[in-house]
Design a protein around this motif. Structure first.
Motif, mmCIF file in Angstrom:
data_model
loop_
_atom_site.group_PDB
_atom_site.id
_atom_site.type_symbol
_atom_site.label_atom_id
_atom_site.label_comp_id
_atom_site.label_asym_id
_atom_site.label_seq_id
_atom_site.Cartn_x
_atom_site.Cartn_y
_atom_site.Cartn_z
ATOM 1 N N ASN A 196 4.650 -87.619 57.536
ATOM 2 C CA ASN A 196 4.004 -88.217 58.697
ATOM 3 C C ASN A 196 3.243 -89.483 58.319
ATOM 4 O OD1 ASN A 196 4.811 -85.947 60.269
ATOM 5 N ND2 ASN A 196 3.078 -84.821 59.426
ATOM 6 N N ASN A 197 3.216 -90.429 59.267
ATOM 7 C CA ASN A 197 2.421 -91.655 59.154
ATOM 8 C C ASN A 197 2.743 -92.486 57.916
ATOM 9 O OD1 ASN A 197 0.963 -90.907 61.519
ATOM 10 N ND2 ASN A 197 -0.192 -89.472 60.248
ATOM 11 N N ASN A 198 4.003 -92.623 57.607
ATOM 12 C CA ASN A 198 4.449 -93.440 56.480
ATOM 13 C C ASN A 198 4.921 -94.792 56.992
ATOM 14 O OD1 ASN A 198 4.393 -91.496 54.113
ATOM 15 N ND2 ASN A 198 5.527 -90.322 55.633
ATOM 16 N N MET A 199 4.786 -95.820 56.145
ATOM 17 C CA MET A 199 5.260 -97.168 56.472
ATOM 18 C C MET A 199 6.269 -97.577 55.414
ATOM 19 S SD MET A 199 5.448 -100.058 57.988
ATOM 20 C CE MET A 199 4.160 -100.718 58.980
ATOM 21 N N ILE A 200 7.486 -97.894 55.871
ATOM 22 C CA ILE A 200 8.536 -98.321 54.942
ATOM 23 C C ILE A 200 8.963 -99.728 55.352
ATOM 24 C CG2 ILE A 200 10.900 -97.949 54.167
ATOM 25 C CD1 ILE A 200 8.719 -95.060 55.181
ATOM 26 N N LEU A 201 8.847 -100.656 54.424
ATOM 27 C CA LEU A 201 9.321 -102.015 54.607
ATOM 28 C C LEU A 201 10.604 -102.126 53.797
ATOM 29 C CD1 LEU A 201 5.901 -103.698 53.817
ATOM 30 C CD2 LEU A 201 6.837 -103.235 56.087
ATOM 31 N N VAL A 202 11.696 -102.543 54.438
ATOM 32 C CA VAL A 202 12.974 -102.600 53.728
ATOM 33 C C VAL A 202 13.769 -103.811 54.210
ATOM 34 C CG1 VAL A 202 14.100 -100.991 55.350
ATOM 35 C CG2 VAL A 202 15.014 -101.268 53.023
ATOM 36 N N ASN A 203 14.362 -104.516 53.269
ATOM 37 C CA ASN A 203 15.195 -105.653 53.612
ATOM 38 C C ASN A 203 16.538 -105.169 54.153
ATOM 39 O OD1 ASN A 203 15.853 -108.401 53.811
ATOM 40 N ND2 ASN A 203 16.833 -108.370 51.806
ATOM 41 N N GLU A 204 17.233 -104.333 53.373
ATOM 42 C CA GLU A 204 18.545 -103.831 53.781
ATOM 43 C C GLU A 204 18.624 -102.332 53.643
ATOM 44 O OE1 GLU A 204 22.371 -105.373 52.464
ATOM 45 O OE2 GLU A 204 21.365 -107.274 52.055
ATOM 46 N N GLY A 231 5.153 -90.155 63.611
ATOM 47 C CA GLY A 231 4.345 -91.364 63.469
ATOM 48 C C GLY A 231 4.724 -92.269 62.320
ATOM 49 N N ASN A 232 5.989 -92.288 61.944
ATOM 50 C CA ASN A 232 6.462 -93.127 60.842
ATOM 51 C C ASN A 232 7.000 -94.448 61.379
ATOM 52 O OD1 ASN A 232 6.267 -91.179 58.514
ATOM 53 N ND2 ASN A 232 7.473 -89.986 59.963
ATOM 54 N N THR A 233 6.878 -95.511 60.563
ATOM 55 C CA THR A 233 7.394 -96.826 60.936
ATOM 56 C C THR A 233 8.276 -97.357 59.822
ATOM 57 O OG1 THR A 233 5.394 -97.308 62.214
ATOM 58 C CG2 THR A 233 6.760 -99.188 61.564
ATOM 59 N N VAL A 234 9.445 -97.856 60.204
ATOM 60 C CA VAL A 234 10.336 -98.548 59.272
ATOM 61 C C VAL A 234 10.480 -99.972 59.793
ATOM 62 C CG1 VAL A 234 12.661 -98.713 58.321
ATOM 63 C CG2 VAL A 234 11.578 -96.472 58.576
ATOM 64 N N ASN A 235 10.120 -100.941 58.968
ATOM 65 C CA ASN A 235 10.276 -102.345 59.294
ATOM 66 C C ASN A 235 11.470 -102.821 58.484
ATOM 67 O OD1 ASN A 235 10.139 -105.103 59.632
ATOM 68 N ND2 ASN A 235 7.913 -105.211 59.385
ATOM 69 N N ALA A 236 12.618 -102.978 59.170
ATOM 70 C CA ALA A 236 13.875 -103.313 58.490
ATOM 71 C C ALA A 236 14.387 -104.670 58.948
ATOM 72 C CB ALA A 236 14.916 -102.243 58.777
ATOM 73 N N SER A 237 14.859 -105.462 57.986
ATOM 74 C CA SER A 237 15.489 -106.738 58.321
ATOM 75 C C SER A 237 16.899 -106.517 58.853
ATOM 76 C CB SER A 237 15.540 -107.639 57.090
ATOM 77 O OG SER A 237 14.236 -107.950 56.664
ATOM 78 N N GLU A 245 18.702 -91.803 63.066
ATOM 79 C CA GLU A 245 18.650 -90.424 63.548
ATOM 80 C C GLU A 245 17.168 -90.078 63.638
ATOM 81 O OE1 GLU A 245 20.753 -87.744 60.986
ATOM 82 O OE2 GLU A 245 22.417 -89.141 60.745
ATOM 83 N N ASP A 246 16.720 -89.570 64.813
ATOM 84 C CA ASP A 246 15.298 -89.271 64.969
ATOM 85 C C ASP A 246 15.123 -87.925 65.660
ATOM 86 O OD1 ASP A 246 12.571 -89.229 65.246
ATOM 87 O OD2 ASP A 246 12.428 -91.177 66.221
ATOM 88 N N SER A 247 14.765 -86.896 64.883
ATOM 89 C CA SER A 247 14.466 -85.581 65.461
ATOM 90 C C SER A 247 12.954 -85.319 65.424
ATOM 91 C CB SER A 247 15.218 -84.490 64.705
ATOM 92 O OG SER A 247 14.838 -84.461 63.343
ATOM 93 N N GLY A 248 12.180 -86.348 65.048
ATOM 94 C CA GLY A 248 10.720 -86.240 65.015
ATOM 95 C C GLY A 248 10.134 -86.822 66.286
ATOM 96 N N THR A 249 8.837 -87.174 66.222
ATOM 97 C CA THR A 249 8.182 -87.779 67.371
ATOM 98 C C THR A 249 7.343 -88.974 66.926
ATOM 99 O OG1 THR A 249 6.294 -86.296 67.144
ATOM 100 C CG2 THR A 249 8.012 -85.612 68.674
ATOM 101 N N GLY A 250 7.305 -89.985 67.806
ATOM 102 C CA GLY A 250 6.462 -91.150 67.559
ATOM 103 C C GLY A 250 6.916 -92.035 66.420
ATOM 104 N N ASN A 251 8.167 -91.965 66.043
ATOM 105 C CA ASN A 251 8.710 -92.800 64.966
ATOM 106 C C ASN A 251 9.316 -94.059 65.555
ATOM 107 O OD1 ASN A 251 8.271 -90.836 62.806
ATOM 108 N ND2 ASN A 251 9.831 -89.641 63.881
ATOM 109 N N ARG A 252 9.356 -95.122 64.742
ATOM 110 C CA ARG A 252 9.949 -96.358 65.255
ATOM 111 C C ARG A 252 10.547 -97.196 64.133
ATOM 112 N NH1 ARG A 252 4.995 -100.386 66.405
ATOM 113 N NH2 ARG A 252 3.797 -99.841 64.555
ATOM 114 N N VAL A 253 11.548 -97.990 64.500
ATOM 115 C CA VAL A 253 12.140 -98.983 63.604
ATOM 116 C C VAL A 253 11.921 -100.335 64.260
ATOM 117 C CG1 VAL A 253 14.265 -99.836 62.544
ATOM 118 C CG2 VAL A 253 13.889 -97.371 62.733
ATOM 119 N N ILE A 254 11.264 -101.233 63.531
ATOM 120 C CA ILE A 254 11.002 -102.562 64.095
ATOM 121 C C ILE A 254 11.660 -103.623 63.243
ATOM 122 C CG2 ILE A 254 8.891 -101.914 65.271
ATOM 123 C CD1 ILE A 254 7.283 -102.985 62.914
#
Length: 169
Positions: free
Chosen positions: A130-138, A148-154, A160-169
């Protein structure tokens, strides 16, 4: 006369024992698998250690490590620290509030919470914490089962999302 012989034998045994140095505490050998030979594991090595294809385990809280070379499977069970490892087959983060920097990895698993991962190339990212931040280029795939996890992907990964409040930006 028996007493001096005893001391000579004892002294010889002690000198032989002193010559046999134990393996360093940072290297252990995993049992052999059906997939191949046993793989060494570096456990909590000093900064600047060379992975050289070995697995890596970080278990000391409040630690900061920079590891050189290519690693096998990396497992972080520590909290409140950081790891910089260039290449790895996989990275699993089980601790809390840990920062990982990595350039090239096949699979990333984030089980712990409140971690930050800054990745360049990661084929697959699985987040069950929960509440993790992942920054990834590829990355090709992101799977959420935590909250409550966020992935910031280029790139635009398959999600696939079976959790809640997660997002990919």
């Amino acid at each position: 006369m028996k007493q001096p012989v005893f001391y000579i034998v004892l002294a010889s045994a002690l000198s032989l024992t002193a010559c046999n140095k134990p393996a360093p505490a940072t290297a252990t050998v995993a049992p052999a698998t059906t997939n191949g030979p046993a793989v060494s594991t570096l456990t909590d090595p000093g900064a600047g250690a060379l992975c050289d294809g070995k697995n890596l385990r970080i278990s000391h809280d409040n630690s900061s490590q920079v590891i050189d070379g290519e690693c096998g499977d990396v497992t972080v069970t520590a909290s409140n620290g950081s790891l910089n490892v260039s290449k790895a087959r996989s990275i699993t983060v089980e601790g809390r509030q840990f920062t990982v920097l990595n350039e090239q990895v096949d699979t990333v698993r984030v089980v712990g919470s409140d971690n930050v991962l800054n990745l360049t190339n990661a084929r697959r990212i699985d987040i069950s914490g929960n509440n993790n931040m992942i920054l990834v280029n590829e990355t090709a795939e992101v799977s959420f089962s935590g909250t409550g996890n966020t992935v910031n992907a280029s790139s635009e990964p398959r999600i696939e999302d079976s959790g809640t409040g997660n997002r990919v930006i």
